[in-house]
Design a protein around this motif. Sequence first.
Motif, PDB file in Angstrom:
ATOM      1  N   GLU A  42       4.966   9.986  -1.514  1.00  0.00           N
ATOM      2  CA  GLU A  42       4.858   9.976  -3.191  1.00  0.00           C
ATOM      3  C   GLU A  42       5.967  10.698  -3.803  1.00  0.00           C
ATOM      4  O   GLU A  42       6.602  10.351  -4.645  1.00  0.00           O
ATOM      5  CB  GLU A  42       3.554  10.320  -3.561  1.00  0.00           C
ATOM      6  N   ALA A  46      -8.070  11.480   1.631  1.00  0.00           N
ATOM      7  CA  ALA A  46      -8.929  12.602   1.092  1.00  0.00           C
ATOM      8  C   ALA A  46     -10.506  12.262   1.466  1.00  0.00           C
ATOM      9  O   ALA A  46     -11.226  13.221   1.606  1.00  0.00           O
ATOM     10  CB  ALA A  46      -8.646  13.151  -0.271  1.00  0.00           C
ATOM     11  N   TYR A  61      -3.254   5.732  -1.155  1.00  0.00           N
ATOM     12  CA  TYR A  61      -3.026   6.222   0.042  1.00  0.00           C
ATOM     13  C   TYR A  61      -3.653   7.741   0.389  1.00  0.00           C
ATOM     14  O   TYR A  61      -4.537   7.994   1.139  1.00  0.00           O
ATOM     15  CB  TYR A  61      -2.036   6.170   0.762  1.00  0.00           C
ATOM     16  N   ILE A  62      -3.160   8.587  -0.633  1.00  0.00           N
ATOM     17  CA  ILE A  62      -3.792   9.963  -0.702  1.00  0.00           C
ATOM     18  C   ILE A  62      -5.044  10.107  -1.019  1.00  0.00           C
ATOM     19  O   ILE A  62      -5.790  10.816  -0.255  1.00  0.00           O
ATOM     20  CB  ILE A  62      -2.859  10.782  -1.574  1.00  0.00           C
ATOM     21  N   SER A  74       1.702  10.431   9.668  1.00  0.00           N
ATOM     22  CA  SER A  74       0.602   9.676   8.975  1.00  0.00           C
ATOM     23  C   SER A  74      -0.407   9.087   9.811  1.00  0.00           C
ATOM     24  O   SER A  74      -1.462   9.153   9.229  1.00  0.00           O
ATOM     25  CB  SER A  74       1.484   8.648   8.271  1.00  0.00           C
ATOM     26  N   ALA A  76      -3.267  12.422   4.244  1.00  0.00           N
ATOM     27  CA  ALA A  76      -3.249  13.008   2.925  1.00  0.00           C
ATOM     28  C   ALA A  76      -1.946  13.407   2.774  1.00  0.00           C
ATOM     29  O   ALA A  76      -1.128  13.121   1.738  1.00  0.00           O
ATOM     30  CB  ALA A  76      -4.332  13.623   2.490  1.00  0.00           C
ATOM     31  N   SER A  77      -1.454  14.358   3.463  1.00  0.00           N
ATOM     32  CA  SER A  77      -0.157  15.179   3.182  1.00  0.00           C
ATOM     33  C   SER A  77       0.988  14.404   3.389  1.00  0.00           C
ATOM     34  O   SER A  77       1.928  14.312   2.892  1.00  0.00           O
ATOM     35  CB  SER A  77      -0.020  16.305   4.461  1.00  0.00           C
ATOM     36  N   SER A  78       0.942  13.502   4.444  1.00  0.00           N
ATOM     37  CA  SER A  78       1.977  12.505   4.636  1.00  0.00           C
ATOM     38  C   SER A  78       2.216  11.344   3.271  1.00  0.00           C
ATOM     39  O   SER A  78       3.274  11.188   2.841  1.00  0.00           O
ATOM     40  CB  SER A  78       1.884  11.411   5.831  1.00  0.00           C
ATOM     41  N   GLY A  79       1.121  11.000   2.708  1.00  0.00           N
ATOM     42  CA  GLY A  79       0.952  10.071   1.552  1.00  0.00           C
ATOM     43  C   GLY A  79       1.785  11.071   0.532  1.00  0.00           C
ATOM     44  O   GLY A  79       2.432  10.493  -0.548  1.00  0.00           O
ATOM     45  N   ALA A  80       1.400  12.536   0.333  1.00  0.00           N
ATOM     46  CA  ALA A  80       1.932  13.161  -0.667  1.00  0.00           C
ATOM     47  C   ALA A  80       3.332  13.202  -0.494  1.00  0.00           C
ATOM     48  O   ALA A  80       4.250  13.333  -1.700  1.00  0.00           O
ATOM     49  CB  ALA A  80       1.377  14.561  -0.813  1.00  0.00           C
TER      50      ALA A  80
END
Length: 390
Positions: free
Chosen positions: A86, A177, A172-173, A101, A79-83
């Motif tokens: 983004e 989650a 993705y995020i 990721s 989730a952190s990677s997706g953020a």
Amino acid sequence: MSRDLYLIFTAKGLRTFVFGLVSVLLPLYLAALGYPVLYVTLGVFLIVLGNVTLNLFLASYEARMGRRGFLVLYSLLMASSGAALELSRGLYVIAPALFLSGMSTTGTETGPFQSVEVSVVPRLARRPGRALGAYNLLGYAASSLGALSLSLLSHSLAGNIIEVARVTFLLYIAAAASLALVYRALRDVEAPAGQAARAGLSGLLSNRDVAVLSALFSVDAFGGGLVSQSLLSLWFHVRYGASAAELGIVFGAANAITAASLMAAPLIAERIGNLRTMVFTHVFSNVFLALIPFGGSLSLSAALLLARQGLSQMDVPTRQAFMAEIFDEEERVRAFAMTNTFRSLAGLPGPLLVGAMLSSGLLAMPLLTSGLVKLGYDGAIYLIYKDRAK
């Protein structure tokens, strides 16, 4: 179906849906940001390197942190990677985001999520071979839907890759989650009491089967590292100028065909054995792979890809079932993590080699080399294990 098995299947579907979407989109997105081919393939390299690192961490500390804890942690990293992807288009943010990721660059997985899941599924199912077949079938079906979703997104956003990527990273995020919540709900996934890991990584590597299978799978993975879904997406884009909408359809169809083939794999294996199913289907798929660059058109090369995909992944559930027979419950997660780590290590040079080949105009070389290397693996594993397994 047990509650935990249902949750694992749910997680597999969520994860591979977004992986199927991102793996096709990522090379096009990096190219749209203005990065050259070598930088695009470097991004794929960082994903594979990250999977190696995460698998090693899992193999080393699984007994201390627990399987569920690792799955939740890696979901949060995802989730952190997706953020990060983004919010930033800078290379210094994109690079570590891809590294952490845990995503897949192809329709199948060698990352830490699968290392845990495929070790647990056989214990939760009455028929492990069929359960693993269903597990992989679900993964490819979801990956197919993800790739097809890319085509729909591209059409709806007038082919604007940057906008498509923004929507994709939000999905993705959200998926990551949701994964954390699903994994948090798992109950019976830890190693049975009294069966904690008995040896460190050095002890595991002293196991002959782990060493031999790691070496063999590494040969296969080196070839596969040249033709991951992300790299094939880039190859079709460079060779034929294929758009995101076209590639979404091609890889959506490819993963759908793969999913259908996985339904047959466990049934064939029950008749002729896991090893023969692994090898015989793989041989023909690699011949089709080597022929793809000689198709001469997008439609014919895509047709050869679809023919290849109808056979290439039938070895996945049978290989997993084969390993589940070899290793005890307490060794299984680390054995999967270790062999997956070596597979990922062997695949590391692939993106960089493909970048160099494409930049030099050697467009046929990645697929031809991959097909020949993987044919060598097929012959080697059959000769070594034909007297021990069917």
